[in-house]
Motif scaffolding. Structure first.
Motif, PDB file in Angstrom:
ATOM      1  N   GLY A 150       0.783  -1.235   0.000  1.00  0.00           N
ATOM      2  CA  GLY A 150       0.000   0.000   0.000  1.00  0.00           C
ATOM      3  C   GLY A 150       0.812   1.282   0.000  1.00  0.00           C
ATOM      4  O   GLY A 150       0.379   2.297  -0.569  1.00  0.00           O
ATOM      5  N   TYR A 170      -6.112  -2.058  -5.606  1.00  0.00           N
ATOM      6  CA  TYR A 170      -5.080  -3.094  -5.523  1.00  0.00           C
ATOM      7  C   TYR A 170      -5.503  -4.170  -4.534  1.00  0.00           C
ATOM      8  O   TYR A 170      -6.465  -4.015  -3.780  1.00  0.00           O
ATOM      9  N   SER A 172      -3.902  -8.141  -2.481  1.00  0.00           N
ATOM     10  CA  SER A 172      -2.727  -8.818  -1.916  1.00  0.00           C
ATOM     11  C   SER A 172      -3.042 -10.306  -1.848  1.00  0.00           C
ATOM     12  O   SER A 172      -4.047 -10.765  -2.406  1.00  0.00           O
ATOM     13  N   ASP A 174      -4.205 -11.615   0.622  1.00  0.00           N
ATOM     14  CA  ASP A 174      -5.423 -11.693   1.431  1.00  0.00           C
ATOM     15  C   ASP A 174      -6.657 -11.483   0.561  1.00  0.00           C
ATOM     16  O   ASP A 174      -6.569 -11.000  -0.564  1.00  0.00           O
ATOM     17  N   ARG A 225      -0.209   7.717   4.169  1.00  0.00           N
ATOM     18  CA  ARG A 225      -1.550   7.259   4.530  1.00  0.00           C
ATOM     19  C   ARG A 225      -1.983   7.924   5.834  1.00  0.00           C
ATOM     20  O   ARG A 225      -1.172   8.176   6.717  1.00  0.00           O
ATOM     21  N   ARG A 315       5.645  -3.560   6.195  1.00  0.00           N
ATOM     22  CA  ARG A 315       6.709  -2.710   5.631  1.00  0.00           C
ATOM     23  C   ARG A 315       8.083  -3.346   5.833  1.00  0.00           C
ATOM     24  O   ARG A 315       9.100  -2.771   5.456  1.00  0.00           O
TER      25      ARG A 315
END
Ligand SMILES: O=P(O)(O)O[C@H]1O[C@H](CO)[C@@H](O)[C@H]1O
Ligand SMILES: [Mn+2]
Ligand SMILES: [Mn+2]
Length: 414
Positions: A150, A170, A172, A174, A225, A315
């Motif tokens: 993200g 987008y 992932s 998941d 974000r 991250r």
């Protein structure tokens, strides 16, 4: 009044689960790899240095649970004695390693069905789904349409988003459909409305969550974000212990993203907070409030500390994760001091997200269970075969109908 405080350290795994191989996660160990990096001096920053220091969670049995999950004591750690908490390592039986599955299983409802996934790394979403979204939400189009991290994708596509007005979509590994858009240029409320539209259009796809990912900033160097993330989850497949307690007249307090994760089912009071200090402050405030206002009602307060996962785990920031753990641990005594001996404090996690692991995804791991008060004596509770043992224990503690899954580990006399 019976009161339980359930704290979820989002993504705080303690060693790869027996079925980790299936997920490509054999050998992942969120806590163990952080501790090892700290012990070797590889996680020294301006913020922290040296071996991982978590004295308060250690006294609740964190490193004992990790030892039992992995077979060895974490590097640079001395196991404390005597202990002040009861501890266990718990495995997940849900099919996925995502946040809703982990939380629902903690609340006594494992996810046995398979979620839908968007498996293709690029052109991830079906063309007709995107066409429907663009038409229904009256968008100039969408960009992204791929698997992504993200933060990386807003740096890469944020400027194009500002120029074109097209939101970034987008996914992932998941079961998620994520939408990133600029809070001011695109508009926060417009982003939330878009997510609701997408939630409806996703009905045939069995997708767990749509996630609004608002960001701000002027250019790719400054995009960041904000705390206004919002998750649109489907409802749990059967009533969780939260719902059972709320239906029985109890007070169920959500702090942070808990309410979103349970699709607002079984929540009687919601408190939003962003950042770990604000989440801890809100938890302390709710402990104080419920002691007064809800003193005659059984009460469960549940907080999710999400930054472990979203700011450090995904991250792949080992020193950052270590510092966040140390900061959380340093504040834990404030929470423990605010509780009565009868109050049950339970700390756990919903999955792993090993910051030293390849990629940016969650990792299939055991999670720790640490319990203090509520009639528990310090010591081992053994391996728990499902996170649902936590939900069953809470059902037992509150005296509501037993859950279908899980074995209670509440002490008999409690
Ligand atoms: O990379 P970001 O946007 O943080 O996304 C992460 O957060 C999602 C929800 O937990 C996961 O599916 C993972 O992809
Ligand atoms: Mn999570
Ligand atoms: Mn995550």
């Amino acid at each position: 009044m019976r009161r339980a405080i359930v704290v979820v350290l989002d993504s705080f795994g303690i060693g790869s689960a027996p079925d980790a191989e299936k997920f490509g996660d054999q050998g992942a160990d969120t806590l163990g790899h952080i501790a090892a990096a700290c012990a070797r001096g590889e996680a020294n920053t301006a913020e922290r240095s040296g071996p991982l220091k978590l004295p308060n969670m250690a006294a609740l049995g964190l490193f004992h649970a990790h030892r039992d999950a992995t077979g060895s004591v974490a590097e640079g750690v001395n196991l404390p004695a005597p202990l002040e908490g009861a501890y266990a390592h718990a495995r997940e039986i849900s099919s996925g390693k995502d946040t809703p599955s982990g939380h629902w299983e903690i609340a006594g409802v494992p996810v046995r069905f398979d979620w839908g996934y968007f498996l293709d790394k690029t052109d991830s979403f079906p063309a007709d789904l995107l066409e429907n979204i663009v038409r229904e939400a009256e968008l100039p189009g969408v960009i992204g349409n791929c698997h992504a991290s993200g933060t990386e994708i807003i740096a890469r596509l944020g400027e194009e988003h500002l120029q074109s007005g097209k939101p970034i979509v987008y996914t992932s590994a998941d079961s998620v459909f994520q939408i990133a858009a600029h809070e001011e240029h695109f508009g926060l409320e417009r982003l939330y409305a878009l997510c609701e539209t997408v939630r409806e259009l996703l009905a045939p796809y069995n997708i767990g969550r749509v996630i609004a990912r608002p960001f701000n900033g002027d250019d790719s160097a400054s995009f960041a974000r904000t705390g206004n993330r919002r998750d649109y989850s489907v409802e749990p497949p059967s009533p969780t212990v939260l719902q059972k307690l709320a239906d029985a007249g109890g007070e169920v307090v959500s702090i942070g993203k808990i309410a979103d994760i349970y699709a607002h089912c079984g929540i009687t009071h919601k408190v939003k907070a962003s950042g770990h200090d604000a989440l801890m402050d809100a938890t302390l405030a709710e402990v104080a409030r419920t002691a007064n206002e809800s003193a005659d009602r059984p009460t469960m307060i549940m907080t999710n500390f999400v930054d472990f996962d979203s700011v450090y785990g995904h991250r792949r920031d080992v020193p950052g994760y270590a510092a966040a753990l140390e900061h959380f641990d340093a504040r834990l005594p404030e929470l423990m001091a605010a509780l009565n001996d009868d109050d049950l404090l339970l700390l756990t996690a919903d999955h792993g997200c090993d910051p030293s692991w390849e990629g940016t995804e969650h990792t299939r791991e055991y999670v720790p269970v640490m319990v203090r008060g509520g009639g528990f004596n310090p010591g081992p509770l053994g391996e728990r075969g499902t996170f649902a043992d936590i939900g069953q224990t809470l059902a037992d503690f509150f005296g509501v109908d037993a859950m279908q899954d899980g074995n209670s580990f509440l002490p008999q006399a409690a």
